[in-house]
Design a protein around this motif. Structure first.
Motif, short mmCIF file in Angstrom:
data_model
loop_
_atom_site.label_atom_id
_atom_site.label_comp_id
_atom_site.label_asym_id
_atom_site.label_seq_id
_atom_site.Cartn_x
_atom_site.Cartn_y
_atom_site.Cartn_z
N TYR A 43 0.38 -2.65 9.77
CA TYR A 43 1.08 -2.53 8.50
C TYR A 43 2.31 -1.69 8.79
O TYR A 43 2.24 -0.48 8.98
CB TYR A 43 0.20 -1.86 7.46
N GLU B 168 -7.94 3.77 7.85
CA GLU B 168 -8.50 2.46 7.52
C GLU B 168 -9.04 2.42 6.10
O GLU B 168 -8.81 1.46 5.36
CB GLU B 168 -9.66 2.20 8.47
N GLU B 169 -9.75 3.47 5.73
CA GLU B 169 -10.28 3.53 4.36
C GLU B 169 -9.15 3.54 3.36
O GLU B 169 -9.19 2.88 2.33
CB GLU B 169 -11.16 4.78 4.19
N PHE C 284 -6.23 2.30 3.66
CA PHE C 284 -5.60 0.98 3.58
C PHE C 284 -6.47 -0.04 2.86
O PHE C 284 -6.00 -1.08 2.44
CB PHE C 284 -5.26 0.45 4.98
N THR C 285 -7.77 0.24 2.80
CA THR C 285 -8.67 -0.77 2.25
C THR C 285 -9.20 -0.40 0.87
O THR C 285 -9.19 -1.22 -0.05
CB THR C 285 -9.87 -0.99 3.21
N GLN D 253 0.85 -1.19 0.00
CA GLN D 253 0.00 0.00 0.00
C GLN D 253 0.89 1.25 0.00
O GLN D 253 1.94 1.25 0.62
CB GLN D 253 -0.88 -0.05 1.26
N GLN E 106 -5.09 -3.08 8.39
CA GLN E 106 -5.47 -1.77 7.86
C GLN E 106 -5.16 -0.62 8.82
O GLN E 106 -5.82 0.40 8.81
CB GLN E 106 -6.94 -1.77 7.45
N HIS E 107 -4.14 -0.83 9.64
CA HIS E 107 -3.71 0.22 10.57
C HIS E 107 -2.19 0.28 10.55
O HIS E 107 -1.54 -0.73 10.30
CB HIS E 107 -4.18 -0.10 11.99
N VAL F 248 0.39 -6.45 2.28
CA VAL F 248 -1.03 -6.36 2.58
C VAL F 248 -1.56 -7.78 2.74
O VAL F 248 -1.39 -8.62 1.87
CB VAL F 248 -1.78 -5.64 1.43
N ARG G 58 -11.60 -8.73 2.56
CA ARG G 58 -11.24 -7.74 3.58
C ARG G 58 -9.73 -7.65 3.71
O ARG G 58 -9.02 -8.62 3.51
CB ARG G 58 -11.80 -8.14 4.94
N ILE G 59 -9.29 -6.46 4.10
CA ILE G 59 -7.87 -6.27 4.39
C ILE G 59 -7.67 -6.56 5.87
O ILE G 59 -8.41 -6.05 6.72
CB ILE G 59 -7.44 -4.83 4.05
#
Ligand code: FES
Ligand code: FES
Lengths: 708, 155
Positions: free
Chosen positions: A650, A439-440, A442-443, A353, A645-646, A635, A641-642
């Motif tokens: 990560y 979060e968004e 990352f996802t 990411q 995501q934080h 990732v 789902r990821i």
């Protein structure tokens, strides 16, 4: 002949495209000359333009369609350059201004750049692929030269002398004989002077540069250390609301049912449902969270792949979109049969990411059927078109503006956030700002593609490589070709419909392809029993590549210190997008096989250096980012789902991961300047992998590298 | 909602907000002090760092009620009489940023460090700042800038 760069550009743009829109709702050019007051306006045509030159006073031309940039000198002498390129931390606001100042012979302070405003700047494909320096740079310089010549001519007319008798410097034209002197602004006499130029103009050679080539401090630097600079996420408009989007419980979800009653009953809250899009707008960001939590949605998420099955999946699903191999030369089959030493290995890279520190943000405002959106994107015109398509309005009704942005690294090519803000703003009847959460980001942003790269090679015992076969599955074709002189080659990229939304990243697939190739080169050097540096030099005649290998080896004193089980040295190199790079990593192996990168030495050559301090900053930054991809970043995902995501899950490089970094700039004033935002990243991962091998004897063929 | 009194950059502010609202959003959206950035909202990036009674805190995790009656310094409050803080000056000189999005948080973390340790070693700088992310990777320059600022403020 011109079809080769055209093809390359098309391929380049294609690689930067992101597969899959995030949203789909159910649902002449402007007369820009009027915008300008008096002064001088120069427009530069793109390479393919038919000549359409017109000088003289009066102006009022219809502009050719493929104008690349324009430049205006106002009556007060202030110079404004208009370009579709954007500033995302790569420092082009400064480096482009330097180049204009150089050719126009004005102090850099009198130049300002209007960037990425689709109503004011010419169309541009976007800021990516390290294209700003090699393409926009010369275009702006050409305009500046033309402007200077026009001013010289104006003064010559006024004073009845030959232009060659006059000199331009410090924003003035002077006659050294008579000591007459007039500022650029005065020379335009407040009239509107327009000139469209194309073709080659005599640019100042790099050896004579005074402003370009110097370590000019970042333009507007003070605004960044005082917090005054307004990023998109900092902007506001009167009556503005804050938007939040209800995210599905997984990728490729469809909305089965929605109960938004409770949210709708909240005062001052707008709830929008349009297809599978559900969002809210509220007067402040904190209270916008609340209605979101009251929305009861049921999503249907189809079963999806996890990262555990990823590489098998990529191999199994290749072949559907195969195109011609990138390179077929000689016969790999025959050469392999005859080779004394043979190797066959497979390498993998994970999805990663970008994680730009400023998450995606957009502020949208409607005025009737006209839409204005501020957003941090690398492709303002593409985002304008995305907005127009998603909202079913003509592109001309959309204006996108890009404030200097909190980084991108290839991760901000798309307009998801812009579309979300615009959709909410239309429903709310007020401006709406959307800032994605981490979060968004990352996802729901897109990812650097994961990939599998298989390499088969053959060599003679003396160290000459005779065969090279390389197949890249999904990660991409950038830098897939070998920079070594190998008589028999078969090199092919195999696109796959990957399980995640994937797109561009700093250097594109050059990181993956360099990791595979330069790891393999190291393995091959072991197999033939040669020093990795000598082995590379033996197999390439490319002077620029040899130059950086020799420079880095000299700086790092390669070979002086032998690797031990606790300390290893590894190297890698290559070229891409006009940048030549060689990297040496020194790693320390801890008792529990932990890897600590102690030192990275990198030699980089990208032609004539425009700003050495800015360039060093880019190279250091790329090395640091490269450490993340080499050691930590990956990732993880399952069922749409990821899983990480934080930033706590990560892992990105931090202060404590910093090695000593030594950068050797190879300044080739005889060569055109190339971009440097991307290529310095490519050598880090393979150099580290090779250093780990040198210390431990363990060959790691998967990124991120995990020994033990 | 009762007003909450907070002294921000030396100025008394009366804030009407839910007591659990993060200080970050109050600073940014009510007081227009947008130099303090959102990077994660979870305490993991340091972009939102401000000084609370001289100590560095993550404003994204600090409820505005916790700042009641206290002094908050943001990046906008560092300049004194038109002169940049030595840390700001050092960041400029070293060009210790690229996109600049982490810069406010970095500068405040550095100011806090120098407030408690006027001559930090490189290790101490790294340790004190490791909660701040610079995704552009300007860490080596930031360390150099902090050392330089320490030198400048020593005498
Ligand atoms: S926004 Fe507060 S630590 Fe990241
Ligand atoms: S300068 Fe971009 S995140 Fe630090």
């Amino acid at each position: 002949m011109s079809s080769v760069p055209d093809r390359e550009l098309a391929l380049e743009i294609k690689q930067h495209e992101v597969n899959g829109d995030l949203h789909w709702f159910e649902l002449d050019r402007r007369d820009f000359l009027k915008l300008f007051g008096g002064g001088l306006l120069i427009c530069a045509c793109g390479a393919k333009t038919v000549a359409q030159e017109s000088g003289g006073r009066g102006g009022g031309h219809e502009l050719p369609k493929d104008i690349a940039a324009w430049l205006r000198i106002a009556g007060d002498g202030q110079v404004t350059v208009f370009t579709g390129k954007v500033e995302v931390g790569q420092n082009i606001r400064t480096s482009l201004a330097q180049q204009v100042a150089e050719e126009l012979r004005v102090p850099i302070e009198s130049i300002s750049l209007t960037m990425g405003d689709t109503d004011l700047v010419p169309w541009d494909a976007g800021t990516f692929g390290s294209r700003t320096t090699p393409t926009m740079g010369p275009q702006l310089r050409t305009m500046a030269v033309a402007a200077r010549e026009m001013l010289l001519n104006l003064a010559a007319q006024d004073w009845h002398v030959e232009p060659s008798a006059l000199v331009a410097s410090d924003g003035r034209i002077a006659n050294p004989k008579t000591s007459q002197s007039r500022s650029y602004g005065e020379l335009t006499h407040g009239q509107k002077l327009v000139k469209v130029i194309e073709g080659d103009w005599p640019l100042t050679p790099a050896t004579e540069w005074k402003i370009a080539g110097a370590a000019v401090p970042k333009v507007d630097g003070t605004a960044f250390v005082t917090g005054k600079h307004q990023y998109t996420s900092d902007m506001s408009r009167p009556g503005m609301l804050y938007g939040k989007i209800l995210r599905p419980s997984g990728f490729k979800a469809s909305l089965v049912s929605l109960d938004d009653q409770a949210a709708k009953e909240l005062s001052k809250v707008t709830v929008v449902r349009d297809g599978d899009f559900v969002g809210v707008a509220a007067p402040d960001i904190w209270s916008a969270e609340q209605p979101l939590t009251t929305l009861k949605a049921q999503w249907k998420v189809p079963p999806q792949l996890s990262n555990r099955e990823l590489f098998a999946y990529l191999k199994a699903n290749a072949g559907k979109h195969d195109q011609e191999p990138a390179d077929v030369t000689g016969s790999v089959t025959k050469a392999m049969a005859a080779a004394e030493i043979k190797l066959s290995q497979s390498y993998t890279v994970a999805y990663i990411q970008h994680a730009p520190l400023e998450p995606r943000a957009a502020l949208a405002e409607w005025q009737g059927d006209k839409l204005t959106v501020w957003t941090g994107t690398q492709r303002p015109f593409a985002v304008r078109d995305e907005l127009a398509a998603a909202l079913r309005i003509p592109s001309q009704n959309v204006r996108v503006l890009v404030p200097d942005t909190g980084s991108a690294y290839g991760g901000k090519h798309t307009g998801e956030t812009a579309i979300e803000a615009a959709r909410l703003a239309r429903a709310a009847g007020k401006p709406v700002k959307v800032i994605w959460t981490r979060e968004e980001e990352f996802t729901w942003a897109y990812f650097r593609p994961a990939g599998v790269i298989e390499i088969k090679s053959g060599a003679q015992r003396g160290g000459t490589i005779t065969a090279w076969e390389c197949h890249n599955y999904n990660s991409g074709p950038a830098a897939i070709n070998v920079p070594y002189d190998i008589a028999n080659r078969l090199i092919q990229f195999h696109p796959v419909d990957g399980p995640l939304r994937q797109g561009s990243y700093r250097g594109l697939a050059a990181t993956a392809n360099h990791f595979a190739r330069e790891s393999h080169m190291d393995e091959l050097s072991q197999a033939v029993g040669m020093d990795p540096l000598q082995f590379r030099l033996k197999n390439t005649t490319d002077d620029r590549l040899r130059g950086v290998f020799e420079a880095v080896a000299g700086k790092a004193a390669w070979g002086k210190q032998k690797s031990t089980p606790e300390r290893g040295f590894g190297m890698a190199g290559g070229f891409e997008k006009g940048g030549h790079v060689a990297t040496i990593a020194e790693v320390e192996i801890g008792p529990a096989k932990t890897v600590r990168i102690r030192r990275v030495v990198e030699a980089f050559e990208c032609g004539a250096v425009v700003n050495p301090n800015g360039l060093r900053n880019q190279i250091e930054g790329a090395i640091v980012m490269g450490i993340g991809g080499a050691l930590f970043e990956e990732v993880r995902f399952a069922d749409g789902r990821i899983l990480n995501q934080h930033f706590s899950e990560y892992r990105v490089p931090r202060f404590k991961d910093m090695p000593q970094i030594d950068v050797v700039l190879v300044d080739r004033k005889d060569l055109p300047s190339a971009g440097a935002g991307e290529t310095p990243i490519v050598g880090v991962a393979p150099a580290v992998a090779n250093a780990i091998f040198a210390a431990t004897g363990e060959r790691l063929r998967a990124l991120p590298l995990k020994p033990g | 909602m009762e007003a909450i009194a907070v002294i921000v950059n030396g100025k008394q502010q009366r804030i009407t907000a839910p007591p659990d609202e993060p200080l970050l959003w109050v600073l940014r959206d009510q007081l227009q002090l947008t130099g303090t950035k959102y990077g994660c909202g979870e305490g993991h990036c340091g972009a939102c760092t401000v000084l609370l009674e001289g100590k560095p805190v993550r404003s994204c995790l600090t409820q505005v009620a916790a700042a009641a009656g206290k002094h908050v310094i943001t990046v906008e409050g560092l300049e004194q009489n038109g002169t940049l803080h030595p840390v700001q000056q050092a960041f400029l000189r070293e060009e210790a940023f690229q996109c600049g999005y982490c810069t406010s948080g970095m500068i405040l973390s550095a100011v806090a460090l120098l407030g408690s340790n006027r001559t930090p070693t490189e290790e101490e700088i790294v340790h004190a700042m490791s909660g701040n992310i610079c995704r552009c990777g300007t860490y080596p320059r930031i360390v150099a800038a902090v050392r330089e600022a320490a030198q400048a403020t020593k005498g």
